[in-house]
Write an enzyme that holds these catalytic residues in place. Sequence first.
Site, PDB file in Angstrom:
ATOM      1  N   LYS A 171       0.825  -1.208   0.000  1.00  0.00           N
ATOM      2  CA  LYS A 171       0.000   0.000   0.000  1.00  0.00           C
ATOM      3  C   LYS A 171       0.857   1.256   0.000  1.00  0.00           C
ATOM      4  O   LYS A 171       0.552   2.238  -0.693  1.00  0.00           O
ATOM      5  CB  LYS A 171      -0.924  -0.011   1.215  1.00  0.00           C
ATOM      6  CG  LYS A 171      -1.799   1.222   1.352  1.00  0.00           C
ATOM      7  CD  LYS A 171      -2.733   1.429   0.168  1.00  0.00           C
ATOM      8  CE  LYS A 171      -3.669   2.592   0.439  1.00  0.00           C
ATOM      9  NZ  LYS A 171      -4.561   2.880  -0.695  1.00  0.00           N
ATOM     10  N   LYS A 240       1.079  11.692   5.221  1.00  0.00           N
ATOM     11  CA  LYS A 240       1.420  10.651   6.206  1.00  0.00           C
ATOM     12  C   LYS A 240       1.908   9.393   5.516  1.00  0.00           C
ATOM     13  O   LYS A 240       2.919   8.800   5.897  1.00  0.00           O
ATOM     14  CB  LYS A 240       0.187  10.359   7.074  1.00  0.00           C
ATOM     15  CG  LYS A 240       0.405   9.311   8.162  1.00  0.00           C
ATOM     16  CD  LYS A 240      -0.028   7.916   7.740  1.00  0.00           C
ATOM     17  CE  LYS A 240      -1.528   7.813   7.565  1.00  0.00           C
ATOM     18  NZ  LYS A 240      -1.953   6.427   7.232  1.00  0.00           N
TER      19      LYS A 240
END
Length: 288
Positions: A171, A240
């Site tokens: 991911k 992030k």
Amino acid sequence: MKKIGVIGLGNMGKGMAFSLKRGGYDVLGFDAVEVTRATISQEGLACAGSIAELAEAVDMVVLSLPTSDIVEKVVLGEDGLLRHGKKGLVIVDTTTADPNSTRRIAAELKSAGIDFVDGPVSGGPKGAATATMGMVLGGDKEVIDRIEPVLSVMSGKRVHVGPVGAGHVAKLLNNLVTGTHLLISGEAARIATAAGLDPQQIFEGLSAGSAGSKVIDNFFPTWIFNGAFNSGFTMKLMRKDLRLAMNLIRETEAPTPLAKEAGRLWAKSIEGIEDPEDFNRIVQYIEK
């Protein structure tokens, strides 16, 4: 597995919870925000009053949380899933998280007879609500096969990419590539404009060629060219994820000059694009 818990009832978690309910599962939700729990309950989804209450009642838990720190508190905290979950419980973490944290959590759970699968998702709130999102899965194949009926109700495509932690690595790489592609595509649009051409027409040409991709084919017509910028995913979340990708690069010491530059630009863009803005706004960023 008949009773499924969903912790984190934001845009993604809410969509997954209702997809599971439509699929015939008995779903119990929890969110740290009381108002969110009340709203979701009014919409027809049962909510627990605490993580401990949820853990004791369900066979499987889906986590949809913002960061690894929060995942650790939910799983390993005093009132968390490790202490209150029953043996045989399976936890699927759809958070885009730190693979090192994921491996630590999985190791602690294993000793208690609880299995942990990292299954971060793609497709945004719409994909969660329509059960069309994609999942990359890290964990034991036997466990993933066992929960496949549940996963198939909440997602459109699933790929098992390796042991625990591999899903979160995949991911991070996905978002690194996407973030880099947005940067270069934004520059391509500016070049087309500077050349006196219509960037939308030029991008139709790119879409027909080898440059075609989800960024070119979908992101630009859906959220960028029309000025909508309402994908449901923020600059803060993408920053992030890119920070975690930069940590992964440092740990692996892989030679990645382009990726490092993309990470630098995403971090620097806070000077021009604030955290709450849609992540597609990065195409407008020009370093001063």
